[in-house]
Design a protein around this motif. Structure first.
Motif, PDB file in Angstrom:
ATOM      1  N   GLY A 102       5.844   6.343  12.588  1.00 44.67           N
ATOM      2  CA  GLY A 102       6.414   5.650  11.445  1.00 44.67           C
ATOM      3  C   GLY A 102       6.219   6.432  10.161  1.00 44.67           C
ATOM      4  O   GLY A 102       7.131   6.543   9.334  1.00 44.67           O
ATOM      5  N   LEU A 103       5.032   7.007   9.984  1.00 48.94           N
ATOM      6  CA  LEU A 103       4.792   7.829   8.805  1.00 48.94           C
ATOM      7  C   LEU A 103       5.657   9.086   8.819  1.00 48.94           C
ATOM      8  O   LEU A 103       6.071   9.570   7.769  1.00 48.94           O
ATOM      9  N   ALA A 104       5.922   9.608  10.020  1.00 45.89           N
ATOM     10  CA  ALA A 104       6.798  10.783  10.115  1.00 45.89           C
ATOM     11  C   ALA A 104       8.207  10.445   9.639  1.00 45.89           C
ATOM     12  O   ALA A 104       8.846  11.238   8.938  1.00 45.89           O
ATOM     13  N   LEU A 105       8.692   9.266  10.014  1.00 44.01           N
ATOM     14  CA  LEU A 105      10.011   8.836   9.550  1.00 44.01           C
ATOM     15  C   LEU A 105      10.009   8.662   8.040  1.00 44.01           C
ATOM     16  O   LEU A 105      10.931   9.122   7.347  1.00 44.01           O
TER      17      LEU A 105
ATOM     18  N   LEU B  10      11.348  10.737   2.498  1.00 43.28           N
ATOM     19  CA  LEU B  10      10.866  11.143   1.184  1.00 43.28           C
ATOM     20  C   LEU B  10      11.212  12.595   0.879  1.00 43.28           C
ATOM     21  O   LEU B  10      11.521  12.949  -0.263  1.00 43.28           O
ATOM     22  N   VAL B  11      11.166  13.452   1.897  1.00 45.84           N
ATOM     23  CA  VAL B  11      11.569  14.848   1.700  1.00 45.84           C
ATOM     24  C   VAL B  11      13.050  14.916   1.323  1.00 45.84           C
ATOM     25  O   VAL B  11      13.447  15.677   0.437  1.00 45.84           O
ATOM     26  N   GLN B  12      13.876  14.099   1.984  1.00 44.92           N
ATOM     27  CA  GLN B  12      15.289  14.068   1.638  1.00 44.92           C
ATOM     28  C   GLN B  12      15.502  13.587   0.204  1.00 44.92           C
ATOM     29  O   GLN B  12      16.472  13.970  -0.453  1.00 44.92           O
ATOM     30  N   ASP B  13      14.570  12.763  -0.286  1.00 42.55           N
ATOM     31  CA  ASP B  13      14.696  12.226  -1.641  1.00 42.55           C
ATOM     32  C   ASP B  13      14.024  13.113  -2.685  1.00 42.55           C
ATOM     33  O   ASP B  13      13.943  12.744  -3.847  1.00 42.55           O
ATOM     34  N   GLY B  14      13.514  14.267  -2.257  1.00 42.78           N
ATOM     35  CA  GLY B  14      13.026  15.231  -3.236  1.00 42.78           C
ATOM     36  C   GLY B  14      11.539  15.469  -3.279  1.00 42.78           C
ATOM     37  O   GLY B  14      11.078  16.301  -4.062  1.00 42.78           O
ATOM     38  N   MET B  15      10.742  14.755  -2.474  1.00 43.15           N
ATOM     39  CA  MET B  15       9.297  14.996  -2.497  1.00 43.15           C
ATOM     40  C   MET B  15       8.971  16.272  -1.730  1.00 43.15           C
ATOM     41  O   MET B  15       9.579  16.557  -0.697  1.00 43.15           O
ATOM     42  N   GLU B  16       8.010  17.030  -2.237  1.00 44.80           N
ATOM     43  CA  GLU B  16       7.613  18.274  -1.590  1.00 44.80           C
ATOM     44  C   GLU B  16       6.999  18.002  -0.217  1.00 44.80           C
ATOM     45  O   GLU B  16       6.162  17.101  -0.081  1.00 44.80           O
ATOM     46  N   PRO B  17       7.390  18.765   0.819  1.00 44.07           N
ATOM     47  CA  PRO B  17       6.838  18.525   2.165  1.00 44.07           C
ATOM     48  C   PRO B  17       5.318  18.568   2.228  1.00 44.07           C
ATOM     49  O   PRO B  17       4.701  17.775   2.945  1.00 44.07           O
ATOM     50  N   ASP B  18       4.689  19.502   1.483  1.00 48.34           N
ATOM     51  CA  ASP B  18       3.228  19.586   1.496  1.00 48.34           C
ATOM     52  C   ASP B  18       2.596  18.308   0.954  1.00 48.34           C
ATOM     53  O   ASP B  18       1.590  17.822   1.481  1.00 48.34           O
ATOM     54  N   ARG B  19       3.196  17.759  -0.082  1.00 43.78           N
ATOM     55  CA  ARG B  19       2.675  16.519  -0.661  1.00 43.78           C
ATOM     56  C   ARG B  19       2.856  15.353   0.319  1.00 43.78           C
ATOM     57  O   ARG B  19       1.969  14.509   0.453  1.00 43.78           O
ATOM     58  N   VAL B  20       3.999  15.329   0.999  1.00 43.17           N
ATOM     59  CA  VAL B  20       4.234  14.288   2.007  1.00 43.17           C
ATOM     60  C   VAL B  20       3.180  14.375   3.105  1.00 43.17           C
ATOM     61  O   VAL B  20       2.625  13.357   3.536  1.00 43.17           O
TER      62      VAL B  20
ATOM     63  N   MET C  90       0.826  -1.207   0.000  1.00 47.06           N
ATOM     64  CA  MET C  90       0.000   0.000   0.000  1.00 47.06           C
ATOM     65  C   MET C  90       0.860   1.257   0.000  1.00 47.06           C
ATOM     66  O   MET C  90       0.505   2.282  -0.598  1.00 47.06           O
ATOM     67  N   PHE C  91       2.015   1.191   0.657  1.00 47.27           N
ATOM     68  CA  PHE C  91       2.888   2.352   0.813  1.00 47.27           C
ATOM     69  C   PHE C  91       3.420   2.829  -0.537  1.00 47.27           C
ATOM     70  O   PHE C  91       3.488   4.034  -0.790  1.00 47.27           O
ATOM     71  N   ARG C  92       3.755   1.885  -1.406  1.00 46.08           N
ATOM     72  CA  ARG C  92       4.421   2.287  -2.646  1.00 46.08           C
ATOM     73  C   ARG C  92       3.565   3.175  -3.547  1.00 46.08           C
ATOM     74  O   ARG C  92       4.009   4.258  -3.951  1.00 46.08           O
ATOM     75  N   PRO C  93       2.339   2.787  -3.923  1.00 50.26           N
ATOM     76  CA  PRO C  93       1.589   3.670  -4.829  1.00 50.26           C
ATOM     77  C   PRO C  93       1.209   5.010  -4.212  1.00 50.26           C
ATOM     78  O   PRO C  93       1.051   5.994  -4.932  1.00 50.26           O
ATOM     79  N   ILE C  94       1.063   5.057  -2.892  1.00 53.53           N
ATOM     80  CA  ILE C  94       0.668   6.319  -2.257  1.00 53.53           C
ATOM     81  C   ILE C  94       1.859   7.260  -2.115  1.00 53.53           C
ATOM     82  O   ILE C  94       1.745   8.472  -2.336  1.00 53.53           O
ATOM     83  N   PHE C  95       3.025   6.724  -1.769  1.00 52.59           N
ATOM     84  CA  PHE C  95       4.197   7.564  -1.523  1.00 52.59           C
ATOM     85  C   PHE C  95       5.283   7.438  -2.577  1.00 52.59           C
ATOM     86  O   PHE C  95       6.025   8.386  -2.816  1.00 52.59           O
ATOM     87  N   CYS C  96       5.436   6.275  -3.166  1.00 51.91           N
ATOM     88  CA  CYS C  96       6.625   6.007  -3.990  1.00 51.91           C
ATOM     89  C   CYS C  96       6.247   5.542  -5.386  1.00 51.91           C
ATOM     90  O   CYS C  96       6.911   4.667  -5.955  1.00 51.91           O
TER      91      CYS C  96
END
Length: 344
Positions: free
Chosen positions: A113-116, A121-131, A78-84
């Motif tokens: 866990g979601l915060a981690l 993901l922010v370090q990998d380039g995703m926008e914080p608002d989107r995260v 579930m994590f991959r399509p939503i976040f990755c």
């Protein structure tokens, strides 16, 4: 493509995710579980529980462990399509397992866990608002499966269509509360994100505005994700819930007790609500809620205590071990000088 982040002081984990603090949290939860085991082994009046633990069917315990592994893999699914969605499966496994491990040792029902995962993901380039939006959406979708199941099961049990005869207080009431919770989530987008606070506003007001915007936007995004019908999201959300319930079912079988699956499914909701208490790993909150509800439904007391204790040990150790491996891999991956970060 997003800018590639170089390993700097800014990319180091926040203090809450430092290795020393995580080890301390793991030690605290281990101590709490150890205390529960000692109570079961040494406390007077629990001879039946001790007898069951000593005679546990190890084959069924192994089945329970396998089911928990399937639940964890469903979380990553579930994590991959939503976040990755635009990232590799390897990235989803690193971050998803790290999030699971964090959820095992920090209270807040998986939010840590979601915060981690969000930080990575922010370090990998995703926008914080989107995260932030996606974190809210993930949390709501994951939890909604349980509430929908309780609403359906509570209703059909109250009507006497399935399961043993149980008081309406234990069937119709949970079903009604679950429906109210689902309705509240569906109405959240109608609140609106609100006007941004003035620049002169205090930190608390800015934080409140950001929280409101993230929750409203995240709830709207959750509805959109579900309507899109991504099979990985649906299979992952249902699998995470179903296999975790099945762990408890297998634990009962390990002690020779056959408890109606409808009782286990409804009792599970109370246990998850207990996990919202600010207790490391949810130890005590989940256990007390599960044991109390299952016994209220008619499950045998000794077998319930033994099954819930076994469930909790598996629920703690398997995600923790997988999460530790994932976190080490995640730290090494983030420290690499070049990564092809993609904006999902």
């Amino acid at each position: 493509m997003s800018a590639i982040h170089q390993p700097t002081a800014e990319t180091l984990p926040p203090r809450a995710f430092e290795t020393r603090r995580l080890l301390t949290g793991a030690a605290q939860v281990t101590a709490l579980i150890g205390a529960l085991v000692l109570v079961a082994v040494l406390a007077p009046g629990l001879g039946d529980v001790r007898g069951l633990l000593a005679d546990a069917n190890l084959a069924w315990v192994a089945v329970a462990v396998g089911l928990q592994l399937l639940s964890c893999l469903s979380y990553v699914l579930m994590f991959r399509p939503i976040f990755c969605g635009a990232r590799s499966w390897a990235t989803a496994h690193r971050i998803g397992w790290s999030a699971l491990g964090m959820g095992s040792i920090v209270p807040a029902s998986g939010a840590a866990g979601l915060a981690l995962g969000g930080w990575a993901l922010v370090q990998d380039g995703m926008e914080p608002d989107r995260v932030a939006r996606r974190s809210v959406a993930f949390f709501l979708i994951k939890g909604s499966v349980n509430f929908v199941a309780v609403a359906v099961l509570g209703t059909v049990m109250a009507l006497g269509l399935v399961g043993p005869p149980v008081s309406l207080w234990l069937t119709a009431l949970p079903a009604a509360l679950a429906l109210l919770a689902i309705g509240a989530v569906l109405l959240l987008p109608r609140l609106g994100e609100g006007a941004p606070p003035p620049a002169t506003a205090g930190r608390a007001r800015h934080a409140a505005a950001l929280t409101r915007r993230s929750v409203v936007a995240g709830s709207r995004e959750a509805v959109e994700i579900v309507r899109a019908g991504d099979p990985l999201v649906l299979a992952g959300a249902i699998g995470y819930w179903l296999f975790d319930n099945a762990v408890l079912w297998a634990a009962f079988h390990a002690f020779g007790a056959e408890v109606d699956i409808t009782i286990i499914l409804l009792g599970y909701l109370v246990g998850q609500l207990g996990g919202l208490l600010p207790i490391p790993g949810g130890i005590g909150g989940i256990d007390g809620g599960l044991i109390g509800m299952l016994i209220a439904f008619g499950a045998p007391a000794a077998a319930t205590a033994a099954a819930v204790l076994t469930y909790r040990v598996i629920l703690f150790w398997l995600p923790l071990i997988g999460g530790a491996v994932g976190f080490v891999a995640l730290r090494r991956w983030l420290a690499r000088p070049r990564r092809h970060a993609v904006a999902d």
